[in-house]
Motif scaffolding. Structure first.
Motif, mmCIF file in Angstrom:
data_model
loop_
_atom_site.group_PDB
_atom_site.id
_atom_site.type_symbol
_atom_site.label_atom_id
_atom_site.label_comp_id
_atom_site.label_asym_id
_atom_site.label_seq_id
_atom_site.Cartn_x
_atom_site.Cartn_y
_atom_site.Cartn_z
ATOM 1 N N ASP A 123 0.348 -1.745 1.822
ATOM 2 C CA ASP A 123 -0.910 -1.223 1.184
ATOM 3 C C ASP A 123 -0.887 -2.042 -0.108
ATOM 4 O O ASP A 123 -1.899 -2.337 -0.504
ATOM 5 C CB ASP A 123 -0.860 0.368 1.148
ATOM 6 N N HIS A 124 0.230 -1.846 -0.961
ATOM 7 C CA HIS A 124 0.078 -2.406 -2.246
ATOM 8 C C HIS A 124 0.091 -3.812 -2.178
ATOM 9 O O HIS A 124 -0.821 -4.574 -3.094
ATOM 10 C CB HIS A 124 1.520 -2.094 -3.011
ATOM 11 N N LEU A 125 0.726 -4.720 -1.369
ATOM 12 C CA LEU A 125 0.411 -5.885 -1.252
ATOM 13 C C LEU A 125 -0.771 -6.468 -1.045
ATOM 14 O O LEU A 125 -1.405 -7.484 -1.480
ATOM 15 C CB LEU A 125 1.727 -6.597 -0.176
ATOM 16 N N ASP A 126 -1.502 -5.546 0.135
ATOM 17 C CA ASP A 126 -2.986 -5.938 0.384
ATOM 18 C C ASP A 126 -3.925 -5.835 -1.036
ATOM 19 O O ASP A 126 -4.588 -6.473 -1.047
ATOM 20 C CB ASP A 126 -3.346 -5.046 1.517
ATOM 21 N N GLU A 127 -3.604 -4.847 -1.528
ATOM 22 C CA GLU A 127 -4.267 -4.503 -2.865
ATOM 23 C C GLU A 127 -4.069 -5.314 -3.972
ATOM 24 O O GLU A 127 -5.110 -6.067 -4.564
ATOM 25 C CB GLU A 127 -4.085 -3.096 -3.184
ATOM 26 N N LEU A 128 -2.842 -5.978 -4.104
ATOM 27 C CA LEU A 128 -2.416 -7.032 -4.955
ATOM 28 C C LEU A 128 -3.085 -8.353 -4.767
ATOM 29 O O LEU A 128 -3.646 -8.997 -5.576
ATOM 30 C CB LEU A 128 -1.099 -7.186 -4.988
ATOM 31 N N LEU A 166 7.475 -8.848 -9.408
ATOM 32 C CA LEU A 166 7.615 -7.887 -8.303
ATOM 33 C C LEU A 166 9.025 -7.753 -8.235
ATOM 34 O O LEU A 166 9.991 -8.653 -8.158
ATOM 35 C CB LEU A 166 6.860 -8.206 -7.097
ATOM 36 N N GLU A 167 9.646 -6.616 -8.075
ATOM 37 C CA GLU A 167 11.009 -6.289 -7.647
ATOM 38 C C GLU A 167 11.033 -5.847 -6.317
ATOM 39 O O GLU A 167 10.506 -4.439 -6.233
ATOM 40 C CB GLU A 167 11.584 -5.402 -8.734
ATOM 41 N N LEU A 168 11.677 -6.242 -5.412
ATOM 42 C CA LEU A 168 11.782 -5.697 -4.019
ATOM 43 C C LEU A 168 13.045 -5.035 -3.941
ATOM 44 O O LEU A 168 14.073 -5.818 -4.268
ATOM 45 C CB LEU A 168 11.534 -6.700 -2.731
ATOM 46 N N TYR A 169 13.429 -3.894 -3.558
ATOM 47 C CA TYR A 169 14.705 -3.093 -3.246
ATOM 48 C C TYR A 169 14.760 -3.022 -1.840
ATOM 49 O O TYR A 169 13.891 -2.413 -1.076
ATOM 50 C CB TYR A 169 14.731 -1.705 -3.938
ATOM 51 N N ALA A 207 9.207 -9.724 6.678
ATOM 52 C CA ALA A 207 7.880 -10.033 6.450
ATOM 53 C C ALA A 207 7.246 -9.805 4.910
ATOM 54 O O ALA A 207 6.500 -10.503 4.430
ATOM 55 C CB ALA A 207 6.866 -8.984 7.413
ATOM 56 N N VAL A 208 7.798 -8.887 4.163
ATOM 57 C CA VAL A 208 7.630 -8.561 2.905
ATOM 58 C C VAL A 208 7.941 -9.761 2.041
ATOM 59 O O VAL A 208 7.409 -10.000 1.264
ATOM 60 C CB VAL A 208 7.984 -7.247 2.520
ATOM 61 N N LEU A 209 9.212 -10.140 2.280
ATOM 62 C CA LEU A 209 9.654 -11.325 1.567
ATOM 63 C C LEU A 209 8.901 -12.516 1.774
ATOM 64 O O LEU A 209 8.840 -13.203 0.975
ATOM 65 C CB LEU A 209 11.302 -11.358 1.979
ATOM 66 N N GLU A 210 8.292 -12.710 3.075
ATOM 67 C CA GLU A 210 7.672 -13.934 3.125
ATOM 68 C C GLU A 210 6.416 -13.812 2.349
ATOM 69 O O GLU A 210 5.934 -14.760 1.827
ATOM 70 C CB GLU A 210 7.229 -14.058 4.681
ATOM 71 N N ARG A 211 5.655 -12.469 2.169
ATOM 72 C CA ARG A 211 4.424 -12.455 1.625
ATOM 73 C C ARG A 211 4.852 -12.675 -0.028
ATOM 74 O O ARG A 211 4.088 -13.326 -0.453
ATOM 75 C CB ARG A 211 3.915 -10.987 1.639
ATOM 76 N N LEU A 212 5.983 -12.055 -0.366
ATOM 77 C CA LEU A 212 6.324 -12.012 -1.966
ATOM 78 C C LEU A 212 6.537 -13.837 -2.293
ATOM 79 O O LEU A 212 6.033 -14.272 -3.174
ATOM 80 C CB LEU A 212 7.391 -11.499 -2.044
ATOM 81 N N GLN A 213 7.197 -14.532 -1.260
ATOM 82 C CA GLN A 213 7.393 -15.778 -1.581
ATOM 83 C C GLN A 213 6.079 -16.496 -1.686
ATOM 84 O O GLN A 213 5.878 -17.542 -2.266
ATOM 85 C CB GLN A 213 8.328 -16.431 -0.481
ATOM 86 N N ARG A 214 5.239 -16.255 -0.655
ATOM 87 C CA ARG A 214 3.918 -16.919 -0.622
ATOM 88 C C ARG A 214 3.013 -16.732 -1.969
ATOM 89 O O ARG A 214 2.418 -17.290 -2.457
ATOM 90 C CB ARG A 214 2.909 -16.541 0.594
ATOM 91 N N LEU A 215 3.044 -15.645 -2.374
ATOM 92 C CA LEU A 215 2.483 -14.939 -3.821
ATOM 93 C C LEU A 215 2.913 -15.914 -4.838
ATOM 94 O O LEU A 215 2.266 -16.360 -5.810
ATOM 95 C CB LEU A 215 2.608 -13.688 -3.955
ATOM 96 N N GLU A 216 4.347 -16.017 -4.782
ATOM 97 C CA GLU A 216 4.964 -16.886 -5.827
ATOM 98 C C GLU A 216 4.669 -18.528 -5.709
ATOM 99 O O GLU A 216 4.194 -18.971 -6.666
ATOM 100 C CB GLU A 216 6.360 -16.622 -6.042
#
Length: 168
Positions: A142-147, A12-15, A30-39
């Motif tokens: 929405d995308h992170l929820d679906e992912l 995932l690439e976050l801009y 909040a998005v960064l925290e979710r990405l870190q958790r997913l990783e």
């Protein structure tokens, strides 16, 4: 969107826009925290954060830098994806014409969103958020929820299939 298999390498690439107001910074965090958790949980292979400005003018010298070319190439890739997916990014990557009071020349500036997310499977771009299909906006949340739903796999209820026992 295709179903993800365990053999797919998900990146995932976050801009994020610099100097965003505090409300936007809180959403970015909040998005960064979710990405870190997913990783951390092994659901994605990697995530990458790229900081960009408010806008880019493709005709300036800044656009010829490595950073400028990277941003312009990503925008072109995102727009190509949107065209193939019958969706649009126009409300999030707006272009504005601006005249210089000094030179009298017109310039086209691309206003960058405060935050954008791209999902890659290997080298293939699979999803860009935010995007719009018709009147429906598909946000980063929405995308992170679906992912997360996709990566969690089928629920226990979906896995338990009831098959009738044939009587002899």
């Amino acid at each position: 969107m295709e179903a993800t298999t365990n053999s797919d390498s998900i990146r995932l690439e976050l801009y994020v826009r610099t100097l965003s107001p505090s409300g936007a910074r809180a959403r970015q965090e909040a998005v960064l925290e979710r990405l870190q958790r997913l990783e951390d949980e092994g659901h994605i292979d990697d995530f990458y954060v790229k900081v960009w400005g408010k806008q880019i003018d493709p005709t300036t010298r800044a656009a010829d830098t490595d950073q400028g070319q990277f941003i312009l190439n990503r925008i072109a890739e995102f727009k190509q994806w949107a065209l193939a997916e019958n969706t649009t990014l126009e409300s999030f990557y707006q272009t504005h014409e601006q005249s210089s009071s000094i030179t009298g020349e017109d310039h086209t500036k691309i206003v960058l969103p405060k935050m954008g997310l791209a999902e890659y499977h290997g080298s293939e771009l699979e999803q860009v958020a935010p995007c719009t299909t018709g009147d429906d906006v598909y946000s980063i949340t929405d995308h992170l929820d679906e992912l997360e739903r996709r990566l969690a796999g089928p629920s226990a209820a979906e896995q338990a299939t009831v098959s009738p026992v044939a009587e002899e």
